[in-house]
Design an enzyme around this catalytic site. Structure first.
Site, mmCIF file in Angstrom:
data_model
loop_
_atom_site.group_PDB
_atom_site.id
_atom_site.type_symbol
_atom_site.label_atom_id
_atom_site.label_comp_id
_atom_site.label_asym_id
_atom_site.label_seq_id
_atom_site.Cartn_x
_atom_site.Cartn_y
_atom_site.Cartn_z
ATOM 1 N N HIS A 1 -4.065 6.861 1.266
ATOM 2 C CA HIS A 1 -4.244 5.547 0.636
ATOM 3 C C HIS A 1 -5.696 5.114 0.844
ATOM 4 O O HIS A 1 -6.298 5.402 1.881
ATOM 5 C CB HIS A 1 -3.275 4.548 1.279
ATOM 6 C CG HIS A 1 -3.577 3.137 0.918
ATOM 7 N ND1 HIS A 1 -3.700 2.720 -0.386
ATOM 8 C CD2 HIS A 1 -3.791 2.035 1.693
ATOM 9 C CE1 HIS A 1 -3.970 1.433 -0.399
ATOM 10 N NE2 HIS A 1 -4.039 0.985 0.856
ATOM 11 N N CYS B 1 0.808 -1.231 0.000
ATOM 12 C CA CYS B 1 0.000 0.000 0.000
ATOM 13 C C CYS B 1 0.841 1.282 0.000
ATOM 14 O O CYS B 1 0.321 2.357 -0.297
ATOM 15 C CB CYS B 1 -0.920 0.013 1.208
ATOM 16 S SG CYS B 1 -1.925 -1.454 1.267
ATOM 17 N N ASN C 1 -9.832 -1.042 -2.817
ATOM 18 C CA ASN C 1 -8.429 -0.806 -2.473
ATOM 19 C C ASN C 1 -7.553 -1.342 -3.612
ATOM 20 O O ASN C 1 -7.442 -2.547 -3.803
ATOM 21 C CB ASN C 1 -8.129 -1.538 -1.161
ATOM 22 C CG ASN C 1 -6.689 -1.387 -0.712
ATOM 23 O OD1 ASN C 1 -5.833 -0.908 -1.451
ATOM 24 N ND2 ASN C 1 -6.415 -1.821 0.501
HETATM 25 O O1 UT7 Z 1 -4.636 -1.645 2.385
HETATM 26 C C1 UT7 Z 1 -4.100 -2.601 3.231
HETATM 27 C C2 UT7 Z 1 -4.338 -2.277 4.638
HETATM 28 N N1 UT7 Z 1 -5.596 -2.842 5.034
HETATM 29 C C3 UT7 Z 1 -6.426 -2.156 5.782
HETATM 30 O O2 UT7 Z 1 -6.186 -1.017 6.089
HETATM 31 C C4 UT7 Z 1 -7.679 -2.865 6.244
HETATM 32 C C5 UT7 Z 1 -8.015 -2.473 7.647
HETATM 33 N N2 UT7 Z 1 -9.130 -3.190 8.175
HETATM 34 C C6 UT7 Z 1 -10.399 -3.087 7.719
HETATM 35 O O3 UT7 Z 1 -10.631 -2.388 6.762
HETATM 36 C C7 UT7 Z 1 -11.491 -3.793 8.457
HETATM 37 O O4 UT7 Z 1 -10.942 -4.446 9.577
HETATM 38 C C8 UT7 Z 1 -12.286 -4.822 7.599
HETATM 39 C C9 UT7 Z 1 -13.130 -4.102 6.575
HETATM 40 C C10 UT7 Z 1 -11.352 -5.778 6.884
HETATM 41 C C11 UT7 Z 1 -13.206 -5.628 8.496
HETATM 42 O O5 UT7 Z 1 -14.098 -4.750 9.191
HETATM 43 P P1 UT7 Z 1 -14.262 -4.836 10.756
HETATM 44 O O6 UT7 Z 1 -15.270 -3.845 11.115
HETATM 45 O O7 UT7 Z 1 -12.900 -4.715 11.376
HETATM 46 O O8 UT7 Z 1 -14.844 -6.283 10.943
HETATM 47 P P2 UT7 Z 1 -14.275 -7.477 11.800
HETATM 48 O O9 UT7 Z 1 -13.064 -8.077 11.148
HETATM 49 O O10 UT7 Z 1 -14.163 -7.026 13.212
HETATM 50 O O11 UT7 Z 1 -15.443 -8.520 11.676
HETATM 51 C C12 UT7 Z 1 -16.753 -8.259 12.225
HETATM 52 C C13 UT7 Z 1 -17.680 -9.359 11.782
HETATM 53 C C14 UT7 Z 1 -17.106 -10.751 11.996
HETATM 54 O O12 UT7 Z 1 -18.167 -11.597 12.375
HETATM 55 P P3 UT7 Z 1 -18.400 -11.964 13.931
HETATM 56 O O13 UT7 Z 1 -17.128 -12.626 14.382
HETATM 57 O O14 UT7 Z 1 -18.662 -10.662 14.621
HETATM 58 O O15 UT7 Z 1 -19.582 -12.868 13.874
HETATM 59 C C15 UT7 Z 1 -16.630 -11.154 10.628
HETATM 60 O O16 UT7 Z 1 -16.595 -12.550 10.437
HETATM 61 O O17 UT7 Z 1 -17.920 -9.255 10.375
HETATM 62 C C16 UT7 Z 1 -17.662 -10.522 9.742
HETATM 63 N N3 UT7 Z 1 -17.207 -10.271 8.385
HETATM 64 C C17 UT7 Z 1 -18.061 -10.105 7.368
HETATM 65 N N4 UT7 Z 1 -19.408 -10.117 7.297
HETATM 66 C C18 UT7 Z 1 -19.971 -9.893 6.099
HETATM 67 C C19 UT7 Z 1 -15.934 -10.157 7.924
HETATM 68 N N5 UT7 Z 1 -15.953 -9.908 6.602
HETATM 69 C C20 UT7 Z 1 -17.256 -9.871 6.221
HETATM 70 C C21 UT7 Z 1 -17.908 -9.665 4.999
HETATM 71 N N6 UT7 Z 1 -19.263 -9.673 4.994
HETATM 72 N N7 UT7 Z 1 -17.238 -9.418 3.862
#
Ligand code: UT7
Length: 335
Positions: free
Chosen positions: A261, A115, A291
């Site tokens: 980014h 990134c 992204n």
């Molecule tokens: O460019 C490279 C650098 N990368 C980044 O900067 C990414 C940084 N992180 C993020 O953007 C976020 O952490 C994500 C978008 C990847 C995830 O969002 P979040 O709000 O942090 O969600 P989470 O990982 O805490 O997951 C919350 C829930 C989980 O379910 P439970 O355990 O609460 O039942 C996940 O399994 O959301 C679930 N989940 C999804 N649900 C529907 C994870 N991905 C998805 C999905 N659709 N695509």
């Protein structure tokens, strides 16, 4: 003294628009979840059977940038290609692009900074220019993510965020006493967090590098500790912005446009709030493209230039964080 000046920019996004809804045919996800958590509404992916690699997207973006600079490929002293999704394992996409531009001996190098590929690439270009090793440089940041994403529940956190695309920038060393060009930079890396966002196999540390078991275990797909990366981003992006502003003797109010980014709109909104940046002074396009990693800042810059958002002498700030962990920021002033 020589200053590194942007002479032309270009971008290319594949025509195929993949809306959030389409994702739910492969995994349990929804338009609401993706938009609320990331801000993404759609992304561009290459056509599945098109056999298009990062260098092909880069080639189209490069031709546009070269034309805007008024340069021929033969005018280039160096090509820098930033990608985490090279066309093939080796040689690098920079060499493939060099050939596609019809060049026979122009040096070309790849960088693997994910990134922050644009930020590292810009500083490398600046160093080449100031040391006299090159004066006209083509930087390209480009990715084809879509062929390397797991379309299943296991990979849904990663798969929904990435898009394909490339941005290109022509950079030239110009003798001037004006306070223009790259005026402050700060780059960092912390390999302790390498496993927070990585794609492991095929890997030289494994023998054999790839087995059916590794494929079954999903070690061929990117893995991300999204929460951890998110937390790191919202603290380190404001910190490093302060660092470059201090180095330049500027405040955030002196910046005409900030280009963060494009990893997650919520990260950028938190950053905007922490820095007190007005809505019209920060550029986001993740809603349309997802992204695009090394492509994200150059694509955004090209869009902003096309929209006439950056008049002469504009001062802009680029900032980003991603896999490595790597993070950085820089300030650039237009001629
Ligand atoms: O460019 C490279 C650098 N990368 C980044 O900067 C990414 C940084 N992180 C993020 O953007 C976020 O952490 C994500 C978008 C990847 C995830 O969002 P979040 O709000 O942090 O969600 P989470 O990982 O805490 O997951 C919350 C829930 C989980 O379910 P439970 O355990 O609460 O039942 C996940 O399994 O959301 C679930 N989940 C999804 N649900 C529907 C994870 N991905 C998805 C999905 N659709 N695509």
């Amino acid at each position: 003294m020589k200053k590194t000046i942007i002479r032309g920019t270009g971008r290319y996004l594949p025509e195929r628009v993949v809306k959030n809804q389409e994702m739910s045919q492969w995994m349990d996800t929804s338009d609401e979840w993706i938009e609320q958590r990331t801000g993404i509404q759609e992304r561009r992916w290459i056509d599945e059977d098109s056999k298009v690699g990062a260098s092909d997207l880069g080639l189209i973006a490069s031709r546009i940038a070269l034309e805007r600079a008024g340069w021929q490929p033969e005018d280039l002293d160096l090509i820098i290609f930033a990608t985490l999704s090279p066309d093939i394992n080796f040689p690098g996409s920079g060499c493939l692009l060099q050939s596609k531009l019809g060049l026979k001996s122009t040096p070309a190098l790849d960088i693997r900074q994910q990134c922050t590929g644009f930020l590292y690439g810009l500083q490398i270009a600046d160093a080449y220019i100031k040391s006299g090793h090159a004066n006209r440089i083509l930087f390209v940041g480009g990715e084809v993510h879509s062929t390397g994403l797991e379309r299943a529940n296991r990979g849904r956190d990663v798969t929904v965020i990435f898009g394909d695309g490339a941005g290109a920038i022509c950079l030239e060393g110009v003798e001037t006493d004006e306070d223009v060009g790259l005026i402050a930079t700060s780059l960092h890396a912390q390999g302790d967090y390498a496993e927070s966002l990585m794609l492991e196999a095929p890997a030289s540390r494994l023998s054999p590098r790839l087995t059916h078991e590794m494929i079954d275990d999903g070690r061929v797909w990117p893995k991300m500790d999204g929460r951890n990366i998110f937390k790191l981003a919202i603290t380190r992006l404001p910190e490093i912005t302060q660092t470059v502003l201090s180095k330049a003797g500027l405040t955030i109010n002196d910046i005409d446009m900030v280009f963060p980014h494009q990893a997650n709109l919520r990260i950028n909104q938190s950053y905007q709030k922490a820095m007190g940046i007005a809505d019209d002074k920060i550029f986001n396009n993740i809603q349309k493209y997802g992204n695009t990693t090394a492509g994200s800042i150059p694509i955004a810059l090209d869009e902003a230039i096309e929209k006439n958002l950056l008049p002469e002498k504009s001062t802009v700030l680029f900032v980003g964080l991603g896999a490595g962990l790597t993070w950085g920021a820089m300030i650039y002033r237009f001629l």
